[in-house]
Design a protein around this motif. Sequence first.
Motif, PDB file in Angstrom:
ATOM      1  N   TYR A  24      56.989  41.908  26.344  1.00 58.58           N
ATOM      2  CA  TYR A  24      56.270  42.258  27.575  1.00 58.58           C
ATOM      3  C   TYR A  24      55.119  43.208  27.277  1.00 58.58           C
ATOM      4  O   TYR A  24      54.052  43.114  27.882  1.00 58.58           O
ATOM      5  N   LYS A  25      55.331  44.135  26.349  1.00 58.91           N
ATOM      6  CA  LYS A  25      54.254  45.050  25.989  1.00 58.91           C
ATOM      7  C   LYS A  25      53.091  44.291  25.358  1.00 58.91           C
ATOM      8  O   LYS A  25      51.930  44.559  25.664  1.00 58.91           O
ATOM      9  N   LEU A  26      53.413  43.324  24.499  1.00 57.79           N
ATOM     10  CA  LEU A  26      52.360  42.505  23.901  1.00 57.79           C
ATOM     11  C   LEU A  26      51.646  41.675  24.959  1.00 57.79           C
ATOM     12  O   LEU A  26      50.415  41.554  24.933  1.00 57.79           O
ATOM     13  N   ALA A  27      52.401  41.113  25.881  1.00 57.10           N
ATOM     14  CA  ALA A  27      51.799  40.307  26.947  1.00 57.10           C
ATOM     15  C   ALA A  27      50.886  41.166  27.812  1.00 57.10           C
ATOM     16  O   ALA A  27      49.844  40.692  28.284  1.00 57.10           O
TER      17      ALA A  27
ATOM     18  N   THR B 159      46.945  36.442  29.420  1.00 52.64           N
ATOM     19  CA  THR B 159      48.204  36.591  30.148  1.00 52.64           C
ATOM     20  C   THR B 159      47.996  37.419  31.412  1.00 52.64           C
ATOM     21  O   THR B 159      48.531  37.092  32.472  1.00 52.64           O
ATOM     22  N   ILE B 160      47.208  38.471  31.306  1.00 56.63           N
ATOM     23  CA  ILE B 160      46.923  39.312  32.470  1.00 56.63           C
ATOM     24  C   ILE B 160      46.193  38.509  33.537  1.00 56.63           C
ATOM     25  O   ILE B 160      46.513  38.596  34.730  1.00 56.63           O
ATOM     26  N   LEU B 161      45.218  37.702  33.125  1.00 57.79           N
ATOM     27  CA  LEU B 161      44.469  36.877  34.070  1.00 57.79           C
ATOM     28  C   LEU B 161      45.386  35.887  34.797  1.00 57.79           C
ATOM     29  O   LEU B 161      45.320  35.736  36.020  1.00 57.79           O
TER      30      LEU B 161
ATOM     31  N   GLU C 296      46.159  35.865  38.803  1.00 60.72           N
ATOM     32  CA  GLU C 296      45.960  34.663  39.622  1.00 60.72           C
ATOM     33  C   GLU C 296      47.251  34.291  40.349  1.00 60.72           C
ATOM     34  O   GLU C 296      47.232  33.896  41.514  1.00 60.72           O
ATOM     35  N   GLY C 297      48.365  34.434  39.647  1.00 60.22           N
ATOM     36  CA  GLY C 297      49.658  34.153  40.266  1.00 60.22           C
ATOM     37  C   GLY C 297      49.954  35.108  41.405  1.00 60.22           C
ATOM     38  O   GLY C 297      50.510  34.707  42.439  1.00 60.22           O
TER      39      GLY C 297
END
Length: 82
Positions: free
Chosen positions: A51-54, A60-62, A66-67
């Motif tokens: 999760y920290k890498l994501a 992934t943030i984008l 959007e979600g």
Amino acid sequence: MTTFTSSLPDSLLQRLNDTAQKLKLPKNKLIEKALDIYLDQINRAEYVSSYKLAGQDQDTILIAEEGMVEYMTQLSDTDETR
């Protein structure tokens, strides 16, 4: 169940014996519980690390942003139909 044989340092084996007696558990059950807890902790640490890498990955943030926009739209639509 499979039998597993291993060597342990004398001091660790003594701690195992003492704890098993104190808890009135067979040593193999104590080892089984301890190993299960330890392996779960490793899995959780890997999960947190992913999760920290994501959280540092812009793609992934984008996707997450959007979600969230879509989710908020759905909530708003649901509120309006009530």
